[in-house]
Scaffold this motif. Structure first.
Motif, mmCIF file in Angstrom:
data_model
loop_
_atom_site.group_PDB
_atom_site.id
_atom_site.type_symbol
_atom_site.label_atom_id
_atom_site.label_comp_id
_atom_site.label_asym_id
_atom_site.label_seq_id
_atom_site.Cartn_x
_atom_site.Cartn_y
_atom_site.Cartn_z
ATOM 1 N N ARG A 26 43.519 41.955 55.404
ATOM 2 C CA ARG A 26 43.307 41.572 54.015
ATOM 3 C C ARG A 26 44.211 40.398 53.640
ATOM 4 N NH1 ARG A 26 44.869 46.100 51.012
ATOM 5 N NH2 ARG A 26 43.372 47.243 52.279
ATOM 6 N N GLU A 27 45.490 40.485 54.044
ATOM 7 C CA GLU A 27 46.426 39.389 53.754
ATOM 8 C C GLU A 27 45.980 38.108 54.449
ATOM 9 O OE1 GLU A 27 50.198 40.974 54.941
ATOM 10 O OE2 GLU A 27 50.439 42.123 53.079
ATOM 11 N N LEU B 35 44.850 34.638 52.621
ATOM 12 C CA LEU B 35 45.493 33.373 52.971
ATOM 13 C C LEU B 35 44.445 32.331 53.346
ATOM 14 C CD1 LEU B 35 48.170 31.881 53.451
ATOM 15 C CD2 LEU B 35 48.068 32.685 55.812
ATOM 16 N N VAL B 36 43.460 32.735 54.122
ATOM 17 C CA VAL B 36 42.400 31.814 54.530
ATOM 18 C C VAL B 36 41.592 31.386 53.308
ATOM 19 C CG1 VAL B 36 40.230 31.637 55.822
ATOM 20 C CG2 VAL B 36 42.254 32.645 56.887
ATOM 21 N N THR B 37 41.278 32.332 52.438
ATOM 22 C CA THR B 37 40.510 32.021 51.231
ATOM 23 C C THR B 37 41.283 31.042 50.354
ATOM 24 O OG1 THR B 37 39.494 34.195 51.280
ATOM 25 C CG2 THR B 37 39.403 33.012 49.195
ATOM 26 N N ARG B 38 42.552 31.263 50.165
ATOM 27 C CA ARG B 38 43.373 30.373 49.347
ATOM 28 C C ARG B 38 43.482 28.990 49.968
ATOM 29 N NH1 ARG B 38 48.477 33.387 48.972
ATOM 30 N NH2 ARG B 38 47.423 35.274 49.541
#
Length: 149
Positions: A132-133, A137-140
């Motif tokens: 999830r983290e 991080l990838v999404t951000r």
């Protein structure tokens, strides 16, 4: 961070009890074996003494010597009976010790199984959190506007 196994103290206690039962079982086995060895020695000595009596009877012995042989053989028979009883007591103690060890071992295995399940659940939970983290991080990082040069 993984949660501590809530029954760890019981698992540790169970391990200690299983170890103690195994140690006791080992000492009971030694005592039983020693009792059996002593019984075998007495029986072997009786056989040797009976052979001496047979040889003495062949050459001829007096009434006093005959009584001495008989008295000694009677005492030897009594010692053999007592040692056989002691050997049986030791065997029963070992059998009871074995039951105790099996019982403690079973309890330990049950707690250990619970601990393994707990660790598996915690590992999966941690992996999900890390995923999830990572996804966040990838999404951000992909959601940020690019700087133009």
């Amino acid at each position: 961070m993984a949660k501590k196994f809530p029954l760890q103290s019981l698992l540790d206690l169970s391990q200690n009890r299983t170890d103690a039962a195994a140690k006791k079982l080992s000492s009971l086995k030694v005592r039983w074996q020693e009792a059996e060895d002593k019984l075998n020695q007495l029986e072997q000595y009786r056989a040797e003494y009976q052979e001496r009596l047979r040889l003495a009877l062949q050459r001829g012995i007096g009434a006093a010597e005959w009584r001495d042989f008989q008295a000694f053989l009677s005492k030897l028979e009594l010692a053999i009976r007592q040692q056989a009883e002691e050997s049986q007591r030791c065997k029963r103690a070992w059998e009871n010790g074995q039951k105790d060890w099996l019982s403690e071992s079973g309890k330990f295995k049950a707690f250990d199984t619970l601990a393994q399940r707990h660790h598996e659940v915690e590992s999966k939970r941690e992996a999900q959190i890390e995923q999830r983290e990572h996804d966040d991080l990838v999404t951000r990082s992909h959601g940020k506007p690019r700087e133009e040069s």
